[in-house]
Design an enzyme around this catalytic site. Structure first.
Site, short mmCIF file in Angstrom:
data_model
loop_
_atom_site.label_atom_id
_atom_site.label_comp_id
_atom_site.label_asym_id
_atom_site.label_seq_id
_atom_site.Cartn_x
_atom_site.Cartn_y
_atom_site.Cartn_z
N ASP A 290 0.87 -1.17 0.00
CA ASP A 290 0.00 0.00 0.00
C ASP A 290 0.91 1.23 0.00
O ASP A 290 1.80 1.34 0.84
CB ASP A 290 -0.89 -0.01 1.24
CG ASP A 290 -1.79 1.22 1.30
OD1 ASP A 290 -2.42 1.51 0.28
OD2 ASP A 290 -1.83 1.86 2.35
N THR A 292 0.59 4.56 0.66
CA THR A 292 0.59 5.44 1.83
C THR A 292 0.95 4.65 3.08
O THR A 292 0.32 3.65 3.40
CB THR A 292 -0.79 6.09 2.01
OG1 THR A 292 -1.15 6.75 0.80
CG2 THR A 292 -0.77 7.08 3.14
N ASP A 539 -1.38 -0.17 6.57
CA ASP A 539 -1.44 0.52 7.86
C ASP A 539 -2.81 1.10 8.16
O ASP A 539 -3.07 1.56 9.26
CB ASP A 539 -0.40 1.64 7.92
CG ASP A 539 -0.70 2.76 6.94
OD1 ASP A 539 -1.47 2.54 5.98
OD2 ASP A 539 -0.16 3.87 7.12
#
Length: 779
Positions: A290, A292, A539
């Protein structure tokens, strides 16, 4: 607003005590290492030798003590590491007590506590909602339904779910082992154990060997008692065969390798929540990242606010929207850093909180109208603002559009799209008037480039999966030199119901933008269907479903509590550069345990064949227990300890059990044949029984030592030193009178000993050929 419990009420309430998932208790560790079938069998055989034989032949019994002590010590080290890291990993819970908001540890939550929720917060206990400000809860880990559920006062919430949008509060009605998810899985959420081919393979070896030992051991005991005049010699001969059949150190070495792996990763602030996950690290061939929080640091900086029309209170609207959420995401935090507080007169009525599925948020500010903030390609349908946003995104910036709506679009629980006046905003751009474009700088991790280079070198394919604009994601990925990063795909254009087609596109492309949380899960499933072992990093709450379904879920320490709850591995210090060490440790464990398994099972198979030959032929067993203790220590025990902990960079492949059997069976059979031939050749002459056994022991050592050489490949300086030192130790032992006497070795018949060496050389050549041929076979 409820004030929550008082301090006095908290003191007398039931606490939230839940067994920690990361390690087992001290008593469980002791039981697991002491009360084993092998320990029972070896203990009985040890007692028989002590009663009927000589004490030197009982040395094998020390294996029980060594196995138990080493196993307990190593697992306790791992437990201390895991428990310490697990405490660090536990996200504090926000509660309201005595009318004040406080942060408490999960175990300090009590029955009746008023628990506050924001996006990303995990529900640790069951309860009843009493406050809701657009609160949405994802219950997919419990129900399998991916759509978030709106919660209103009076609704029930269950542990194992997590908040994805809005804010709220609930009263804890069931805590500890009474909570719903704990009852389901005896854990704080609905987890699944990481699949372990290694663990299952070793368990199967043990099971089948146990069934073989019983009849073969009985045959051997009968044969030795029937054909030996000396009862003590018969017992020790039978014990020598049975003990050698038992791979007593295999489980120990597997446990040590896992435990040492946990401790090593713990030193790098990496929490392994499921020990078999270490094995999964070795098998990974696709890593889904991912953007970000993984390639980029978690925070962002507000860069530019570009008005598109004059006469609109752009900054006031931005400040008001950013200060709506009690638990702001990274975007809201970046805007808040510039606009410290909301302007007077901007009081929100109806609000729609941000969620990863919608990709926008909004609020109605009375006479100031309805305002929305979100992704341009979701809120706009072409035009100058849309094109300008695409140009800015191509530079790698994150771009948002601030717009005014005629009315605040109501939330649709079953859809990720927003609706205004009965028409899709995407299909009717006139419903949202673009007022300004907002750009945010994303901080690329300084260690990202080197880490990605490592994965490319190791043959691990990287897929960048993000909810952001595909052009922006592509720009960042291209800057990091990810192969084919310039060919990005907008996930909204991907097929939803054709897994085969989706798998083909995933294999042929690297960067995917505008990926919804449900699609991330589909990506993982489609890649797995094409035979890939998939690791997923994340996250945010939008990564939870994919992390749970991936072969290996890796969460960032600064991520949401929900992601850390479902991941098997948590990078507590948030360092992307730790991932190569994580993968490397998994490869070390699996490759080395395969080597060790080859050693132990070769011993098991040569003992089984020898016992069958001796039992059927009705002759003496070719060596005593003390002989097997010596050869096993030099060709298996000591080398296995070094090989189990050695570094390696080999990527593991499936088929652990067949590969081990293709090596161990032919090697074991040939070792047994060579030992029996040496014993028969010596026994047919005028030499003594001890001299005949010495010839057999020489052959046993030389053939199993050659197996060690084959297993230790590729040979480097320390492996050459290891195998050479084992040979030197055996040779020195034959020359020292005390050692010869202790181990009952008499290399006095030169003809027999040279014959044993010759047979060993021929057997070594045959073993090399046999394992090479067997290694080319496919199951």
């Amino acid at each position: 607003m409820a004030n929550g419990l008082t301090s006095a009420q908290v003191a007398g309430a039931k606490p939230n005590h839940v067994p920690r998932r990361s390690s087992r208790s001290l008593s469980a560790i002791v039981r697991a290492n002491v009360f084993t079938l092998f320990n029972l069998v070896i203990g009985v055989l040890w007692a028989l030798v002590l009663i009927f034989g000589e004490w030197q032949d009982s040395l094998f019994g020390l294996v029980i003590v060594a196995n138990v002590l080493i196993g307990i010590i190593q697992e306790l080290r791992a437990k201390r590491t895991l428990d310490k890291l697990a405490v660090i990993n536990e996200a504090p819970v926000r509660v309201r007590r005595d009318g004040e908001e406080r942060l408490v540890q999960p175990r300090q939550v009590v029955l009746g506590d008023l628990i506050l929720l924001g996006p990303g917060d995990r529900l640790l206990v069951d309860g009843e909602v009493i406050e809701s400000d657009g609160l949405e809860v994802d219950e997919s880990l419990l129900t399998g339904e991916a759509d978030p559920v709106h919660k209103q006062p009076g609704d029930e919430v269950l542990s194992g779910s997590f908040a994805v949008a809005g804010a709220g509060a609930f009263v804890a009605t069931r805590v500890g082992t009474d909570a719903y998810a704990v009852k389901l899985a005896e854990e704080a959420s609905k987890f699944h154990l990481a699949h372990s081919e290694l663990r299952e393979g070793v368990a199967n070896f043990i099971k089948y060997i146990t069934w073989l030992v019983i009849p073969i051991g009985a045959l051997l005991i009968y044969s030795q008692l029937k054909h030996s005049a000396d009862f003590g010699t018969a017992i020790t001969g039978a014990v020598a065969g049975i003990v050698t059949m038992i791979p007593e150190g295999l489980v120990l070495m597997t446990s040590i390798a896992f435990a040492v792996g946990v401790v090593r990763l713990g030193r790098r602030n990496c929490l392994v929540q499921e020990l078999p996950a270490i094995e999964g690290l070795a098998r990974v061939d696709v890593l889904c990242l991912d953007k970000t929080g993984t390639l980029t640091a978690g925070g962002m900086d507000l860069d530019q606010v570009l008005p598109l029309r004059d006469g609109h209170p752009v900054e006031d609207a931005l400040a008001a929207l950013a200060h709506l959420d009690h638990s702001p995401n990274a975007t809201a935090q970046a805007i808040r850093a510039r606009y410290q507080s909301a302007r007077d007169g901007w009081t929100a009525g109806e609000t729609v909180p941000f969620s990863s599925a919608r990709k926008w948020s909004g609020a109605h500010f009375g006479e100031r109208g309805a305002w929305v903030l979100g992704a341009p390609d979701v809120l706009l349908d072409g035009g100058y603002a849309y094109d300008r946003a695409a140009e800015l995104a191509a530079t790698g910036a994150r771009v948002l559009v601030l717009g005014r709506a005629r009315t605040l679009p109501p939330l649709q629980a079953s859809s990720a799209r927003i609706v205004a006046g009965g028409e899709d905003v995407e299909a009717g751009g006139e419903d949202v008037e673009a007022v300004a474009l907002v750009t945010l700088k994303q901080r690329v991790r300084p260690d990202a480039h080197e880490t990605l280079r490592y994965f490319a070198k190791q043959g691990v394919t990287v897929k960048v999966i993000s909810g952001d604009n595909p052009t922006a994601v592509s720009a960042i990925a291209t800057g990091l030199e990810i192969p084919d990063a310039h060919r990005s795909i907008d996930a909204r254009d991907l097929p939803y119901d054709d897994e085969a087609k989706l798998g083909e596109l995933l294999d042929s492309h690297t960067v995917f933008g505008r990926v919804s949380p449900r699609q991330k899960r589909q990506f993982v499933t489609a890649l797995q269907a094409r035979g890939h072992t998939v690791a997923m990093t994340g996250d945010g709450v939008n990564d939870v479903l994919a992390l749970k379904d991936a072969d290996l879920g890796i969460a960032m320490g600064a991520g949401s509590p929900a992601t850390k709850a479902v991941a098997q591995v948590v990078l507590l210090d948030d360092k992307f550069a730790t991932l190569p060490h994580v993968v490397g440790e998994g490869r070390r464990v699996l490759a080395n345990i395969e080597r060790v398994s080859n050693l132990f099972l070769t011993k098991t198979f040569y003992a089984i064949v020898l016992s069958l030959l001796v039992g059927v032929a009705g002759v003496m067993f070719p060596f005593a227990p003390r002989h097997s203790t010596l050869t096993n220590a030099l060709t298996i025990g000591v080398p296995a300890l070094f090989l189990a902990l050695a570094p390696t960079f080999e990527r593991s492949k499936p088929g652990f059990v067949p590969r081990v059997l293709r090596f161990a069976v032919p090697a074991g059979v040939l070792c047994a044949a060579a030992v029996m031939l040496s014993f028969w050749a010596a026994h047919s002459g005028t030499s003594t029984l001890v001299e005949d056994q010495t010839s057999a022991v020489i052959t046993l050592f030389l053939t199993t030592w050659w197996v060690l050489v084959l297993i230790a490949r590729p040979l480097n300086w320390w492996r050459i030193a290891l195998v050479a030192s084992m040979a030197a130790a055996f040779a020195i032992g034959l020359t020292i009178p005390f050692v010869r006497h202790f181990f009952a070795l008499e290399p006095g018949d030169l003809g027999n000993d040279l014959t044993a060496v010759g047979i060993s050389i021929v057997a070594a050549v045959m073993i090399s050929v046999a394992v090479k041929v067997a290694g080319t076979l496919r199951t």
